[in-house]
Design a protein around this motif. Structure first.
Motif, PDB file in Angstrom:
ATOM      1  N   ALA A 191      51.572  12.648 -17.929  1.00 58.49           N
ATOM      2  CA  ALA A 191      52.113  11.300 -18.128  1.00 58.49           C
ATOM      3  C   ALA A 191      53.600  11.352 -18.456  1.00 58.49           C
ATOM      4  O   ALA A 191      54.384  10.509 -18.009  1.00 58.49           O
ATOM      5  N   ARG A 192      54.018  12.339 -19.242  1.00 60.27           N
ATOM      6  CA  ARG A 192      55.437  12.479 -19.593  1.00 60.27           C
ATOM      7  C   ARG A 192      56.270  12.824 -18.354  1.00 60.27           C
ATOM      8  O   ARG A 192      57.386  12.322 -18.189  1.00 60.27           O
ATOM      9  N   LEU A 193      55.748  13.690 -17.484  1.00 57.50           N
ATOM     10  CA  LEU A 193      56.461  14.000 -16.252  1.00 57.50           C
ATOM     11  C   LEU A 193      56.646  12.748 -15.412  1.00 57.50           C
ATOM     12  O   LEU A 193      57.732  12.486 -14.879  1.00 57.50           O
ATOM     13  N   ARG A 194      55.590  11.984 -15.273  1.00 59.26           N
ATOM     14  CA  ARG A 194      55.641  10.743 -14.485  1.00 59.26           C
ATOM     15  C   ARG A 194      56.623   9.755 -15.130  1.00 59.26           C
ATOM     16  O   ARG A 194      57.411   9.110 -14.436  1.00 59.26           O
ATOM     17  N   ALA A 195      56.607   9.636 -16.452  1.00 59.11           N
ATOM     18  CA  ALA A 195      57.507   8.714 -17.137  1.00 59.11           C
ATOM     19  C   ALA A 195      58.967   9.129 -16.947  1.00 59.11           C
ATOM     20  O   ALA A 195      59.845   8.281 -16.747  1.00 59.11           O
ATOM     21  N   HIS A 196      59.233  10.434 -17.024  1.00 60.70           N
ATOM     22  CA  HIS A 196      60.608  10.908 -16.838  1.00 60.70           C
ATOM     23  C   HIS A 196      61.074  10.642 -15.415  1.00 60.70           C
ATOM     24  O   HIS A 196      62.229  10.242 -15.193  1.00 60.70           O
ATOM     25  N   ALA A 197      60.176  10.836 -14.448  1.00 55.92           N
ATOM     26  CA  ALA A 197      60.529  10.569 -13.058  1.00 55.92           C
ATOM     27  C   ALA A 197      60.897   9.098 -12.883  1.00 55.92           C
ATOM     28  O   ALA A 197      61.894   8.760 -12.237  1.00 55.92           O
TER      29      ALA A 197
END
Length: 260
Positions: A207-213
């Protein structure tokens, strides 16, 4: 994944969202899924870190009640799908096998004239986000074409659930690409690295990777590549480890009339 089928699914989700006057959400996804599969309703339950699943959103009150039944009884196709990581396709809840597997839930569901339940795990790799359940009046297996649609809907719910988990907005134009990219090996590897670096669960790390993207304007693939190359290190923030509500949400016709 079939690009044409994926585009069809996202068009249906966006059309449902537009009818609600909102961007695509988990609610618009489960509503669109129920309509596409000629189902009485559908629901999404979020998987907790301890393996328990909790109802989060339902297309309508009937599906919401069935989601709560599975949760309160502690049995049903959704729980089995979460634990196994594989779809659970029960085409006849009145059959002897269903009664043996889920004695309380199958009895309660058939009393409500539900003939079949199909539960699809929502996640990728070790990240198990939750489960998408589809409830149909008619007994019998899903036709192959509808089964393929359901699998694409579960991928769509994955992306929307990740965005919901971190509280970021959803870019409708990037949804199909995000659903494809989330299944790539580099993303799996970067998710493991972020989980280890920040002390997160694999699901929260994804989820953090997706949010950063989303916040940086980069693709999920580019973020994952940067993490793997040591060029990007994500920081812990307030959205990590946040807890979600446990009650299922569903459309309230009376409330909608008041708002209209």
């Amino acid at each position: 994944m079939d690009l044409d089928r994926s585009a069809k699914v996202w068009r249906a989700i966006k059309a449902t969202a537009r009818s609600d006057g909102a961007p695509p959400t988990l609610l618009s996804a489960v509503r669109a899924c129920a309509a596409a599969l000629s189902a009485i309703g559908a629901g999404f339950a979020v998987a907790r870190d301890d393996g328990i699943w909790e109802p989060l959103v339902a297309s309508d009150p009937v599906a919401g009640e069935l989601e709560e039944l599975q949760f309160s009884l502690g049995e049903g196709p959704s729980g089995d799908a979460v634990l196994s990581g594989a779809p659970v396709l029960e085409s006849d809840l009145a059959a002897l096998g269903a009664g043996r597997r889920w004695p309380m839930f199958s009895a309660a569901a058939t009393q409500r004239d539900i003939g079949a339940v199909f539960a699809f795990p929502v996640g990728v790799g070790a990240a198990r986000v939750g489960v998408l359940a589809v409830y149909r009046r008619e007994r019998g297996p899903l036709p192959v074409d509808l089964l393929q649609d359901a699998l694409v809907y579960s991928d769509a719910v994955l992306v929307l659930a990740l965005d919901d988990r971190t509280g970021v907005g959803t870019d409708p134009d990037g949804l199909i690409t995000a659903a494809f990219t989330a299944r790539r090996a580099e993303v799996h590897q970067a998710t493991g690295m972020v989980a280890a670096q920040l002390g997160l669960t694999v699901t929260d790390a994804l989820a953090r990777l997706r949010a950063h993207a989303y916040s940086s304007g980069l693709s999920l693939q580019d973020v994952a590549t940067g993490v793997m190359a040591g060029q990007l290190r994500l920081e812990i923030d307030a959205t990590d480890h946040r807890t979600k509500g446990t009650g299922s949400q569903h459309a309230d016709p009376e409330h909608e009339e008041e708002d209209s």
